[in-house]
Design an enzyme around this catalytic site. Structure first.
Site, PDB file in Angstrom:
ATOM      1  N   GLN A 259       0.966  -1.131   0.028  1.00  0.00           N
ATOM      2  CA  GLN A 259      -0.138  -0.144  -0.058  1.00  0.00           C
ATOM      3  C   GLN A 259       0.890   1.340  -0.069  1.00  0.00           C
ATOM      4  O   GLN A 259       1.534   1.560   0.871  1.00  0.00           O
ATOM      5  CB  GLN A 259      -0.970   0.084   1.267  1.00  0.00           C
ATOM      6  CG  GLN A 259      -1.640   1.449   1.022  1.00  0.00           C
ATOM      7  CD  GLN A 259      -2.922   1.330   2.438  1.00  0.00           C
ATOM      8  OE1 GLN A 259      -2.258   1.366   3.359  1.00  0.00           O
ATOM      9  NE2 GLN A 259      -4.110   1.254   2.214  1.00  0.00           N
TER      10      GLN A 259
ATOM     11  N   TYR B 106      -6.425  10.437   3.876  1.00  0.00           N
ATOM     12  CA  TYR B 106      -4.906  10.601   3.448  1.00  0.00           C
ATOM     13  C   TYR B 106      -4.976  11.464   2.306  1.00  0.00           C
ATOM     14  O   TYR B 106      -6.143  11.946   1.762  1.00  0.00           O
ATOM     15  CB  TYR B 106      -4.169   9.436   3.353  1.00  0.00           C
ATOM     16  CG  TYR B 106      -3.935   8.550   4.603  1.00  0.00           C
ATOM     17  CD1 TYR B 106      -2.732   8.564   4.993  1.00  0.00           C
ATOM     18  CD2 TYR B 106      -5.113   7.998   5.125  1.00  0.00           C
ATOM     19  CE1 TYR B 106      -2.380   7.966   6.411  1.00  0.00           C
ATOM     20  CE2 TYR B 106      -4.629   7.366   6.438  1.00  0.00           C
ATOM     21  CZ  TYR B 106      -3.438   7.494   6.790  1.00  0.00           C
ATOM     22  OH  TYR B 106      -3.261   6.713   8.030  1.00  0.00           O
TER      23      TYR B 106
ATOM     24  N   ARG C 215      -9.008  -7.498  10.477  1.00  0.00           N
ATOM     25  CA  ARG C 215      -9.253  -7.835  11.899  1.00  0.00           C
ATOM     26  C   ARG C 215      -9.629  -9.430  11.930  1.00  0.00           C
ATOM     27  O   ARG C 215      -8.806 -10.082  12.987  1.00  0.00           O
ATOM     28  CB  ARG C 215     -10.289  -6.988  12.669  1.00  0.00           C
ATOM     29  CG  ARG C 215      -9.645  -5.365  12.800  1.00  0.00           C
ATOM     30  CD  ARG C 215     -10.693  -4.834  13.663  1.00  0.00           C
ATOM     31  NE  ARG C 215     -12.075  -4.622  12.413  1.00  0.00           N
ATOM     32  CZ  ARG C 215     -12.988  -3.916  12.487  1.00  0.00           C
ATOM     33  NH1 ARG C 215     -13.316  -3.493  13.584  1.00  0.00           N
ATOM     34  NH2 ARG C 215     -13.802  -3.751  11.406  1.00  0.00           N
TER      35      ARG C 215
END
Ligand SMILES: Cc1cc2nc3c(=O)[nH]c(=O)nc-3n(C[C@H](O)[C@H](O)[C@H](O)COP(=O)(O)O)c2cc1C
Length: 394
Positions: free
Chosen positions: A102, A177, A353
């Site tokens: 990423q 971002y 998760r």
């Protein structure tokens, strides 16, 4: 095995690469890069996920340049990280898996103590909520030169990513971002060709995609992680994000990962579930930030109720509108959710998760040993990444 789980566990094309199944490990910041250099623990972490069955794992947030870091310990792309990253990608390939990196830039969302220059810089002047206690409370507007510089940084970082042996790149276009800041009508208040209309707000993400494509060549898999919604009043909403996916599709993206939220404003929108305030205070190193969290955390850090597949409804609207491969993400915990994603026409699923809790979830679901991850969405892994590296506390 149902047709849908057969589809889930069968090989699938992503750009010119074939993944052995349709399960992707979502980028979850590992906290395994002391001094910004990948440690052997980072390789072990991703090899464990690949051995556990995922088709492709994602090495989380790597900034394209020193000023693209949200904090100083983060990795940024440079010659020094290529050798350890090559070791990581070789180890993943040895176990027949694929690995993506990423790449992102934080824009004004930073508390980086090593920040150099007149920043923090974003689309427009504003408050840098994240940097207040680090003495960087304001964001300044980027100039044409700043924007051109960032586009170039993405291109150079992408070239190095290929050299480091990665199979794919995920561009971070979400979570508040830099590229998401430009897309957000609440944050981007520019009046030039980089702001205003959606076409203008999308100009930077599309310019970055074009530059990165030039760097990596045709066929190299490029994913974009986008926001379905920013999740706060005045922010990006679904109607525009569908248009953004159309633009990315026309510009040759290979897959779109659908997320949401704006970390500086609603840090737990993207996760849902409990905000682990006590643990966040424990791991906070800056005493001022710790005090602020203690005094105002419970009112500032809102939690959002968790439900399985929490982005499904919005993601289905995107599915109807485009043909580009789509990655469903957000609270996928059980085999039933993964099969449902396939049934609804999504091309891949991404899990964060659930795979932190059970790195071998895919193998165990495929063998029929378990049907659900043990993840309880307590979100304590989010605090753990700042302690000794991301892990499940269960
Ligand atoms: C510990 C942790 C760290 C994360 N770090 C990143 C990150 O670096 N980049 C990113 O795009 N998303 C990050 N995320 C968000 C995940 O990629 C994903 O969008 C989110 O957890 C929802 O998916 P899930 O319900 O499968 O966990 C992180 C999530 C967790 C739990």
């Amino acid at each position: 095995m149902s047709d849908f789980s057969e589809r889930l566990f069968s090989p699938a094309r992503l750009g010119s690469v074939t993944l052995r199944n349709r399960v992707i490990k979502a980028a979850t910041y590992e906290g395994m890069c002391p001094g910004g250099i990948p440690a052997p623990a980072l390789t072990r972490h991703h090899v464990e996920l690949i051995r556990g069955g995922v088709g492709m794992t994602t090495v989380a947030y790597c900034a394209v340049a020193p000023n693209g870091r949200t904090f100083a310990q983060q990795m940024y792309m440079r010659e020094e990280v290529i050798t350890p990253l090559r070791e990581l990608t070789a180890a993943v390939h040895h176990h027949n898996g694929a690995v993506s990196l990423q790449l992102g830039h934080c824009g004004y969302f930073t508390k980086n103590s090593e920040y150099v220059g007149r920043g923090p810089l974003g689309p427009s002047f504003g408050v840098n909520e994240y940097g207040i206690t680090a003495g960087m409370p304001f964001a300044k507007a980027m100039t044409e030169d700043d924007i051109a510089g960032v586009i170039e940084q993405f291109g150079l970082a992408a070239e190095r990513t290929v050299r480091a042996g990665f199979d794919a790149i995920e561009l971070h276009v979400g979570h508040g971002y830099l590229l998401s800041q430009f897309l957000s009508p609440a944050v981007n208040r520019r009046r030039d060709r980089w702001g205003g209309s959606l076409e203008n707000r999308a100009r930077l993400p599309l310019a970055v995609l074009a530059r990165v494509r030039r760097a990596v060549g045709p066929g190299f898999p490029l994913l974009a992680k986008i926001n379905l919604r920013d999740g706060f009043s005045g922010g990006l909403e679904l109607e525009e994000s569908i248009e953004i996916v159309r633009m990315l599709e026309a510009a040759g993206i290979d897959a779109v990962v659908m997320s949401g939220g704006f970390t500086a404003k609603n840090p737990f929108y993207l996760f849902r579930g409990e905000a682990p305030l006590r643990e966040m205070i424990e791991v906070e190193k800056n005493p001022l930030q710790r005090l602020v969290l203690r005094m105002t955390g419970s009112s500032l850090i809102r939690s959002y109720p968790f439900e399985e597949m929490y982005f499904l409804e919005d993601a289905l609207e995107v599915r109807k509108a485009v043909k580009v491969p789509l990655v469903l993400l957000g609270g996928l915990l059980s085999i039933y959710s993964l099969e449902r994603a396939m049934a609804e026409g999504f091309d891949f699923v991404a899990l964060g998760r659930a795979l932190i809790a059970d790195p071998d979830l895919v193998n165990r679901m495929q063998s029929g040993e378990i049907t659900r991850s043990r993840c309880t969405s307590c979100n304590k892994c989010v605090a753990e990444m700042d302690r000794n590296g991301v892990r499940c506390v269960l």
